[in-house]
Write a protein that holds these residues in place. Structure first.
Motif, PDB file in Angstrom:
ATOM      1  N   ILE A   1       8.142  15.390  14.102  1.00  0.00           N
ATOM      2  CA  ILE A   1       8.620  14.762  12.872  1.00  0.00           C
ATOM      3  C   ILE A   1       8.145  13.317  12.802  1.00  0.00           C
ATOM      4  O   ILE A   1       7.726  12.844  11.738  1.00  0.00           O
ATOM      5  N   ALA A   2       8.177  12.615  13.930  1.00  0.00           N
ATOM      6  CA  ALA A   2       7.712  11.225  13.962  1.00  0.00           C
ATOM      7  C   ALA A   2       6.217  11.140  13.640  1.00  0.00           C
ATOM      8  O   ALA A   2       5.783  10.262  12.893  1.00  0.00           O
ATOM      9  N   ARG A   3       5.426  12.059  14.214  1.00  0.00           N
ATOM     10  CA  ARG A   3       3.981  12.072  13.920  1.00  0.00           C
ATOM     11  C   ARG A   3       3.722  12.334  12.445  1.00  0.00           C
ATOM     12  O   ARG A   3       2.844  11.711  11.832  1.00  0.00           O
ATOM     13  N   LYS A   4       4.491  13.249  11.886  1.00  0.00           N
ATOM     14  CA  LYS A   4       4.337  13.561  10.462  1.00  0.00           C
ATOM     15  C   LYS A   4       4.698  12.338   9.615  1.00  0.00           C
ATOM     16  O   LYS A   4       4.029  12.034   8.628  1.00  0.00           O
ATOM     17  N   GLY A   5       5.738  11.644  10.003  1.00  0.00           N
ATOM     18  CA  GLY A   5       6.137  10.428   9.296  1.00  0.00           C
ATOM     19  C   GLY A   5       5.077   9.343   9.389  1.00  0.00           C
ATOM     20  O   GLY A   5       4.803   8.641   8.410  1.00  0.00           O
ATOM     21  N   GLN A   6       4.463   9.198  10.550  1.00  0.00           N
ATOM     22  CA  GLN A   6       3.393   8.216  10.717  1.00  0.00           C
ATOM     23  C   GLN A   6       2.189   8.573   9.854  1.00  0.00           C
ATOM     24  O   GLN A   6       1.573   7.696   9.238  1.00  0.00           O
ATOM     25  N   THR A   7       1.872   9.850   9.799  1.00  0.00           N
ATOM     26  CA  THR A   7       0.753  10.294   8.969  1.00  0.00           C
ATOM     27  C   THR A   7       1.020   9.987   7.503  1.00  0.00           C
ATOM     28  O   THR A   7       0.145   9.487   6.795  1.00  0.00           O
ATOM     29  N   VAL A   8       2.236  10.265   7.060  1.00  0.00           N
ATOM     30  CA  VAL A   8       2.595   9.985   5.667  1.00  0.00           C
ATOM     31  C   VAL A   8       2.492   8.483   5.389  1.00  0.00           C
ATOM     32  O   VAL A   8       1.957   8.075   4.354  1.00  0.00           O
ATOM     33  N   GLY A   9       2.973   7.681   6.293  1.00  0.00           N
ATOM     34  CA  GLY A   9       2.887   6.233   6.122  1.00  0.00           C
ATOM     35  C   GLY A   9       1.449   5.743   6.036  1.00  0.00           C
ATOM     36  O   GLY A   9       1.119   4.885   5.201  1.00  0.00           O
ATOM     37  N   LEU A  10       0.593   6.287   6.880  1.00  0.00           N
ATOM     38  CA  LEU A  10      -0.823   5.902   6.837  1.00  0.00           C
ATOM     39  C   LEU A  10      -1.498   6.350   5.550  1.00  0.00           C
ATOM     40  O   LEU A  10      -2.326   5.621   4.982  1.00  0.00           O
ATOM     41  N   VAL A  11      -1.140   7.532   5.078  1.00  0.00           N
ATOM     42  CA  VAL A  11      -1.715   8.029   3.822  1.00  0.00           C
ATOM     43  C   VAL A  11      -1.284   7.135   2.661  1.00  0.00           C
ATOM     44  O   VAL A  11      -2.101   6.761   1.809  1.00  0.00           O
ATOM     45  N   ILE A  12      -0.015   6.751   2.618  1.00  0.00           N
ATOM     46  CA  ILE A  12       0.474   5.891   1.544  1.00  0.00           C
ATOM     47  C   ILE A  12      -0.226   4.534   1.583  1.00  0.00           C
ATOM     48  O   ILE A  12      -0.726   4.049   0.562  1.00  0.00           O
ATOM     49  N   ALA A  13      -0.281   3.928   2.760  1.00  0.00           N
ATOM     50  CA  ALA A  13      -0.916   2.615   2.884  1.00  0.00           C
ATOM     51  C   ALA A  13      -2.411   2.687   2.566  1.00  0.00           C
ATOM     52  O   ALA A  13      -2.944   1.839   1.838  1.00  0.00           O
ATOM     53  N   GLY A  14      -3.081   3.691   3.097  1.00  0.00           N
ATOM     54  CA  GLY A  14      -4.514   3.838   2.849  1.00  0.00           C
ATOM     55  C   GLY A  14      -4.822   4.120   1.391  1.00  0.00           C
ATOM     56  O   GLY A  14      -5.781   3.576   0.829  1.00  0.00           O
ATOM     57  N   THR A  15      -4.001   4.942   0.774  1.00  0.00           N
ATOM     58  CA  THR A  15      -4.195   5.260  -0.640  1.00  0.00           C
ATOM     59  C   THR A  15      -4.056   4.007  -1.498  1.00  0.00           C
ATOM     60  O   THR A  15      -4.890   3.750  -2.369  1.00  0.00           O
ATOM     61  N   MET A  16      -3.033   3.235  -1.245  1.00  0.00           N
ATOM     62  CA  MET A  16      -2.829   2.033  -2.047  1.00  0.00           C
ATOM     63  C   MET A  16      -3.953   1.023  -1.832  1.00  0.00           C
ATOM     64  O   MET A  16      -4.431   0.401  -2.781  1.00  0.00           O
ATOM     65  N   LEU A  17      -4.397   0.889  -0.594  1.00  0.00           N
ATOM     66  CA  LEU A  17      -5.492  -0.035  -0.305  1.00  0.00           C
ATOM     67  C   LEU A  17      -6.770   0.401  -1.018  1.00  0.00           C
ATOM     68  O   LEU A  17      -7.433  -0.411  -1.687  1.00  0.00           O
ATOM     69  N   LEU A  18      -7.110   1.677  -0.904  1.00  0.00           N
ATOM     70  CA  LEU A  18      -8.319   2.183  -1.566  1.00  0.00           C
ATOM     71  C   LEU A  18      -8.204   2.118  -3.083  1.00  0.00           C
ATOM     72  O   LEU A  18      -9.183   1.822  -3.771  1.00  0.00           O
ATOM     73  N   TRP A  19      -7.022   2.378  -3.605  1.00  0.00           N
ATOM     74  CA  TRP A  19      -6.820   2.337  -5.049  1.00  0.00           C
ATOM     75  C   TRP A  19      -7.009   0.915  -5.586  1.00  0.00           C
ATOM     76  O   TRP A  19      -7.662   0.702  -6.611  1.00  0.00           O
ATOM     77  N   ILE A  20      -6.440  -0.053  -4.877  1.00  0.00           N
ATOM     78  CA  ILE A  20      -6.600  -1.454  -5.288  1.00  0.00           C
ATOM     79  C   ILE A  20      -8.066  -1.868  -5.208  1.00  0.00           C
ATOM     80  O   ILE A  20      -8.598  -2.502  -6.130  1.00  0.00           O
ATOM     81  N   LEU A  21      -8.729  -1.509  -4.120  1.00  0.00           N
ATOM     82  CA  LEU A  21     -10.153  -1.840  -3.986  1.00  0.00           C
ATOM     83  C   LEU A  21     -10.983  -1.181  -5.079  1.00  0.00           C
ATOM     84  O   LEU A  21     -11.896  -1.817  -5.634  1.00  0.00           O
ATOM     85  N   ALA A  22     -10.679   0.064  -5.402  1.00  0.00           N
ATOM     86  CA  ALA A  22     -11.428   0.772  -6.443  1.00  0.00           C
ATOM     87  C   ALA A  22     -11.212   0.121  -7.805  1.00  0.00           C
ATOM     88  O   ALA A  22     -12.148   0.042  -8.612  1.00  0.00           O
TER      89      ALA A  22
END
Length: 73
Positions: A9-30
């Motif tokens: 569950i912790a690994r899944k939570g970390q993955t979700v957090g990374l996806v959210i952060a990465g998505t927002m970063l890429l979206w802002i850059l785009a």
């Protein structure tokens, strides 16, 4: 709850957090890079839909994490 299940569950939570952060970063850059590169507006819409899809995926996984934790109580 077993230690192995907690770690999963912790690994899944970390993955979700990374996806959210990465998505927002890429979206802002785009959104900044698109006009600077002279891309048409339809590409901005494409970036928006990709970010929306990633956020929906994250919300589904957050719900699954919540359900898993509720089941273990």
């Amino acid at each position: 709850m077993s230690e192995e299940r907690q770690q999963a569950i912790a690994r899944k939570g970390q993955t979700v957090g990374l996806v959210i952060a990465g998505t927002m970063l890429l979206w802002i850059l785009a959104n900044f890079a698109g006009p600077a590169l002279g891309l048409p507006g339809r590409y901005a819409l494409l970036f928006d839909f990709a970010a929306l899809a990633a956020m929906i995926w994250a919300m589904v996984n957050i719900y699954q994490i919540w359900q898993a934790r509720q089941a273990d109580k």
